[in-house]
Motif scaffolding. Structure first.
Motif, PDB file in Angstrom:
ATOM      1  N   ILE A  95       0.839  -1.201   0.000  1.00  0.00           N
ATOM      2  CA  ILE A  95       0.000   0.000   0.000  1.00  0.00           C
ATOM      3  C   ILE A  95       0.873   1.249   0.000  1.00  0.00           C
ATOM      4  O   ILE A  95       0.614   2.207  -0.731  1.00  0.00           O
ATOM      5  N   ALA A  96       1.934   1.238   0.799  1.00  0.00           N
ATOM      6  CA  ALA A  96       2.850   2.384   0.841  1.00  0.00           C
ATOM      7  C   ALA A  96       3.513   2.585  -0.519  1.00  0.00           C
ATOM      8  O   ALA A  96       3.618   3.724  -1.009  1.00  0.00           O
ATOM      9  N   ASP A  97       3.943   1.490  -1.149  1.00  0.00           N
ATOM     10  CA  ASP A  97       4.552   1.586  -2.478  1.00  0.00           C
ATOM     11  C   ASP A  97       3.556   2.123  -3.502  1.00  0.00           C
ATOM     12  O   ASP A  97       3.890   2.971  -4.333  1.00  0.00           O
ATOM     13  N   LEU A  98       2.338   1.618  -3.464  1.00  0.00           N
ATOM     14  CA  LEU A  98       1.320   2.086  -4.403  1.00  0.00           C
ATOM     15  C   LEU A  98       0.986   3.555  -4.175  1.00  0.00           C
ATOM     16  O   LEU A  98       0.756   4.303  -5.132  1.00  0.00           O
ATOM     17  N   THR A  99       0.962   3.981  -2.938  1.00  0.00           N
ATOM     18  CA  THR A  99       0.700   5.390  -2.625  1.00  0.00           C
ATOM     19  C   THR A  99       1.816   6.263  -3.183  1.00  0.00           C
ATOM     20  O   THR A  99       1.546   7.315  -3.783  1.00  0.00           O
ATOM     21  N   ARG A 100       3.078   5.818  -3.007  1.00  0.00           N
ATOM     22  CA  ARG A 100       4.205   6.578  -3.568  1.00  0.00           C
ATOM     23  C   ARG A 100       4.102   6.621  -5.091  1.00  0.00           C
ATOM     24  O   ARG A 100       4.340   7.662  -5.705  1.00  0.00           O
ATOM     25  N   MET A 101       3.739   5.493  -5.709  1.00  0.00           N
ATOM     26  CA  MET A 101       3.634   5.466  -7.165  1.00  0.00           C
ATOM     27  C   MET A 101       2.511   6.385  -7.635  1.00  0.00           C
ATOM     28  O   MET A 101       2.661   7.114  -8.619  1.00  0.00           O
ATOM     29  N   ARG A 102       1.395   6.400  -6.930  1.00  0.00           N
ATOM     30  CA  ARG A 102       0.282   7.275  -7.316  1.00  0.00           C
ATOM     31  C   ARG A 102       0.702   8.738  -7.235  1.00  0.00           C
ATOM     32  O   ARG A 102       0.409   9.542  -8.130  1.00  0.00           O
ATOM     33  N   THR A 103       1.396   9.092  -6.167  1.00  0.00           N
ATOM     34  CA  THR A 103       1.876  10.460  -6.003  1.00  0.00           C
ATOM     35  C   THR A 103       2.839  10.822  -7.133  1.00  0.00           C
ATOM     36  O   THR A 103       2.748  11.898  -7.722  1.00  0.00           O
ATOM     37  N   ALA A 104       3.740   9.898  -7.452  1.00  0.00           N
ATOM     38  CA  ALA A 104       4.705  10.143  -8.522  1.00  0.00           C
ATOM     39  C   ALA A 104       3.998  10.319  -9.864  1.00  0.00           C
ATOM     40  O   ALA A 104       4.338  11.216 -10.644  1.00  0.00           O
ATOM     41  N   VAL A 122       8.437   8.434 -11.207  1.00  0.00           N
ATOM     42  CA  VAL A 122       8.003   7.081 -10.852  1.00  0.00           C
ATOM     43  C   VAL A 122       9.195   6.251 -10.420  1.00  0.00           C
ATOM     44  O   VAL A 122       9.137   5.547  -9.412  1.00  0.00           O
ATOM     45  N   GLU A 123      10.291   6.331 -11.170  1.00  0.00           N
ATOM     46  CA  GLU A 123      11.478   5.560 -10.809  1.00  0.00           C
ATOM     47  C   GLU A 123      11.976   5.969  -9.423  1.00  0.00           C
ATOM     48  O   GLU A 123      12.294   5.119  -8.595  1.00  0.00           O
ATOM     49  N   ALA A 124      12.000   7.253  -9.155  1.00  0.00           N
ATOM     50  CA  ALA A 124      12.441   7.711  -7.842  1.00  0.00           C
ATOM     51  C   ALA A 124      11.523   7.193  -6.739  1.00  0.00           C
ATOM     52  O   ALA A 124      11.967   6.797  -5.669  1.00  0.00           O
ATOM     53  N   ALA A 125      10.237   7.169  -7.011  1.00  0.00           N
ATOM     54  CA  ALA A 125       9.278   6.704  -6.010  1.00  0.00           C
ATOM     55  C   ALA A 125       9.490   5.242  -5.686  1.00  0.00           C
ATOM     56  O   ALA A 125       9.366   4.826  -4.536  1.00  0.00           O
ATOM     57  N   LEU A 126       9.820   4.447  -6.701  1.00  0.00           N
ATOM     58  CA  LEU A 126       9.969   3.019  -6.481  1.00  0.00           C
ATOM     59  C   LEU A 126      11.371   2.639  -6.021  1.00  0.00           C
ATOM     60  O   LEU A 126      11.541   1.809  -5.137  1.00  0.00           O
ATOM     61  N   VAL A 127      12.373   3.256  -6.615  1.00  0.00           N
ATOM     62  CA  VAL A 127      13.746   2.889  -6.299  1.00  0.00           C
ATOM     63  C   VAL A 127      14.230   3.564  -5.025  1.00  0.00           C
ATOM     64  O   VAL A 127      14.857   2.945  -4.180  1.00  0.00           O
ATOM     65  N   ASP A 128      13.921   4.843  -4.882  1.00  0.00           N
ATOM     66  CA  ASP A 128      14.415   5.599  -3.736  1.00  0.00           C
ATOM     67  C   ASP A 128      13.474   5.544  -2.551  1.00  0.00           C
ATOM     68  O   ASP A 128      13.683   6.234  -1.563  1.00  0.00           O
ATOM     69  N   GLY A 129      12.402   4.768  -2.644  1.00  0.00           N
ATOM     70  CA  GLY A 129      11.476   4.619  -1.537  1.00  0.00           C
ATOM     71  C   GLY A 129      10.694   5.875  -1.232  1.00  0.00           C
ATOM     72  O   GLY A 129      10.310   6.110  -0.093  1.00  0.00           O
ATOM     73  N   GLY A 130      10.470   6.676  -2.240  1.00  0.00           N
ATOM     74  CA  GLY A 130       9.633   7.851  -2.028  1.00  0.00           C
ATOM     75  C   GLY A 130      10.412   9.044  -1.531  1.00  0.00           C
ATOM     76  O   GLY A 130       9.880   9.912  -0.861  1.00  0.00           O
TER      77      GLY A 130
END
Length: 144
Positions: A95-104, A122-130
């Protein structure tokens, strides 16, 4: 019902029934005359359960544990609690990952195109953990 009928009822290919049988999830009765597997509505329901559990992210080991608990008739609460707690933790992370991806993705949609390339957070959200997501900190990707 035969394997083709059971597979159709469960919306899976017949090979899935054989795989689940090898895993011990199904134990169809063999017709004494033909030797063909015969499946029941309970078998179809079990196949649907396995499919749905997998869709929800449970692994085959988790599914086997759930089926064993159902077969044994008693639920050892410590064992079940361990599986459930692990899955809850996994879901919270997803859920946290999906929230970061949605924000990105929202930032990307707002940023639009810049000079023929697009800042992609998007890459930063997934790779850098938001990490701080902004077009200036995101890597550039080509849109062509």
């Amino acid at each position: 019902m035969n394997s083709a009928e059971a597979a159709r009822a469960a919306d899976v290919p017949p090979s899935t029934l054989r795989y689940y049988e090898r895993r011990g999830f199904l134990a169809p009765v063999r017709d004494p005359h033909s030797g063909y597997r015969r499946y029941t509505e309970a078998d179809v329901r079990r196949v649907r359960f396995v499919q749905r559990a997998q869709e929800l992210g449970f692994g085959m080991g988790d599914v086997a544990a759930f089926l064993a608990l159902a077969r044994d008739g008693a639920v050892p609460s410590a064992r079940l609690r361990t599986v459930v707690d692990a899955k809850l933790h996994d879901l919270d992370e997803r859920i946290a990952d999906l929230t970061r991806m949605r924000t990105a993705l929202a930032h990307l949609a707002d940023a639009g195109e810049v000079g023929g390339s697009c800042a992609c957070p998007v890459e930063a959200a997934l790779v850098d953990g938001g990490a701080e997501i902004s077009p200036s900190t995101a890597p550039e990707i080509s849109t062509s």
